[in-house]
Design a protein around this motif. Sequence first.
Motif, PDB file in Angstrom:
ATOM      1  N   THR A  20       0.834  -1.204   0.000  1.00 18.71           N
ATOM      2  CA  THR A  20       0.000   0.000   0.000  1.00 18.71           C
ATOM      3  C   THR A  20       0.866   1.250   0.000  1.00 18.71           C
ATOM      4  O   THR A  20       0.565   2.232  -0.709  1.00 18.71           O
ATOM      5  N   GLN A  21       1.939   1.232   0.767  1.00 17.44           N
ATOM      6  CA  GLN A  21       2.842   2.395   0.817  1.00 17.44           C
ATOM      7  C   GLN A  21       3.469   2.661  -0.550  1.00 17.44           C
ATOM      8  O   GLN A  21       3.586   3.823  -0.974  1.00 17.44           O
ATOM      9  N   ILE A  24       0.797   4.242  -2.821  1.00 18.57           N
ATOM     10  CA  ILE A  24       0.562   5.646  -2.481  1.00 18.57           C
ATOM     11  C   ILE A  24       1.692   6.516  -3.031  1.00 18.57           C
ATOM     12  O   ILE A  24       1.459   7.622  -3.545  1.00 18.57           O
ATOM     13  N   SER A  25       2.913   6.024  -2.925  1.00 19.81           N
ATOM     14  CA  SER A  25       4.047   6.793  -3.450  1.00 19.81           C
ATOM     15  C   SER A  25       3.927   6.960  -4.965  1.00 19.81           C
ATOM     16  O   SER A  25       4.230   8.044  -5.506  1.00 19.81           O
ATOM     17  N   ASP A  27       1.099   6.997  -6.694  1.00 14.18           N
ATOM     18  CA  ASP A  27       0.006   7.951  -6.929  1.00 14.18           C
ATOM     19  C   ASP A  27       0.473   9.388  -6.679  1.00 14.18           C
ATOM     20  O   ASP A  27       0.122  10.304  -7.444  1.00 14.18           O
ATOM     21  N   ARG A  28       1.247   9.583  -5.646  1.00 12.91           N
ATOM     22  CA  ARG A  28       1.734  10.925  -5.348  1.00 12.91           C
ATOM     23  C   ARG A  28       2.636  11.436  -6.473  1.00 12.91           C
ATOM     24  O   ARG A  28       2.574  12.610  -6.864  1.00 12.91           O
ATOM     25  N   GLN A  67      -5.566  16.466  -3.010  1.00 15.45           N
ATOM     26  CA  GLN A  67      -5.411  15.015  -3.107  1.00 15.45           C
ATOM     27  C   GLN A  67      -3.982  14.592  -2.794  1.00 15.45           C
ATOM     28  O   GLN A  67      -3.745  13.566  -2.127  1.00 15.45           O
ATOM     29  N   LYS A  68      -3.001  15.365  -3.224  1.00 14.17           N
ATOM     30  CA  LYS A  68      -1.601  15.055  -2.927  1.00 14.17           C
ATOM     31  C   LYS A  68      -1.336  15.123  -1.424  1.00 14.17           C
ATOM     32  O   LYS A  68      -0.628  14.262  -0.867  1.00 14.17           O
ATOM     33  N   ARG A  70      -3.531  14.569   0.819  1.00 12.47           N
ATOM     34  CA  ARG A  70      -4.166  13.394   1.431  1.00 12.47           C
ATOM     35  C   ARG A  70      -3.255  12.169   1.350  1.00 12.47           C
ATOM     36  O   ARG A  70      -3.254  11.321   2.247  1.00 12.47           O
ATOM     37  N   THR A  71      -2.484  12.075   0.286  1.00 13.95           N
ATOM     38  CA  THR A  71      -1.574  10.925   0.171  1.00 13.95           C
ATOM     39  C   THR A  71      -0.530  10.941   1.288  1.00 13.95           C
ATOM     40  O   THR A  71      -0.130   9.876   1.785  1.00 13.95           O
ATOM     41  N   TYR A  72      -0.079  12.143   1.693  1.00 16.98           N
ATOM     42  CA  TYR A  72       0.876  12.233   2.803  1.00 16.98           C
ATOM     43  C   TYR A  72       0.226  11.764   4.106  1.00 16.98           C
ATOM     44  O   TYR A  72       0.853  11.056   4.908  1.00 16.98           O
ATOM     45  N   SER A  75      -0.198   7.998   3.908  1.00 17.94           N
ATOM     46  CA  SER A  75       1.121   7.376   4.054  1.00 17.94           C
ATOM     47  C   SER A  75       1.574   7.376   5.496  1.00 17.94           C
ATOM     48  O   SER A  75       2.132   6.388   5.986  1.00 17.94           O
TER      49      SER A  75
END
Length: 210
Positions: A20-21, A24-25, A27-28, A67-68, A70-72, A75
């Motif tokens: 998952t991590q 997410i990376s 996607d970011r 959205q970016k 939110r990824t942080y 994460s």
Amino acid sequence: TINIFLPDIIKEQNRELRGTQRAISRDRAALEKQEKQLELEIKKMAKTGNKEACKVLAKQLVQLRKQKNRTYAVSSKVTSMSTQTKVMNSQMKMAGAMSATAKTMQAVNKKMDPQKTLQTMQNFQKENMKMEMTEEMINDTLDDIFDASDEEEESQDIVNQVLDEIGIEISGKMAKAPSAARGLPSASASTTATISDEEIERQLKALGVD
């Protein structure tokens, strides 16, 4: 049964969290790429004076940046969950070790009776004292049997050695004395005796005999 499979479950969860991590990376990274493209488009529209297009693109840019961010946050949450699972795994290992230790202690306590152990130690101490006393008595008896004859032989050997050494010294003195002295009266004899006594004392002192 649950405790047996729990480590495997935690490992599987950790693998999923790492996957998952990574997702997410990725996607970011894609969002950051889109962010740069939107910024270029907004600058391009601004140069041409297209305000409406700039507003639309600006709204898209705001949503993309949210959205970016939110990824942080996600994460960070995933990292926290991964840490918690590692802590839980460590705690389970410690609990397993404590459980095994407790079982061992229970088994030992069942086999070991404190009263019997104390009695065994007391019996050992008592028998050991008896053995030491018996050994001491036997040694004393043997010393009494053999020491008397040994001491007599040693004493005679020492006396013979002293007499031999003194006799050698006296013979030497007498051999060096003038021959006329042998025919002198008792005064000369007393003088020789006096010298001999001094020589004897000197030899005894040299041998450490007082």
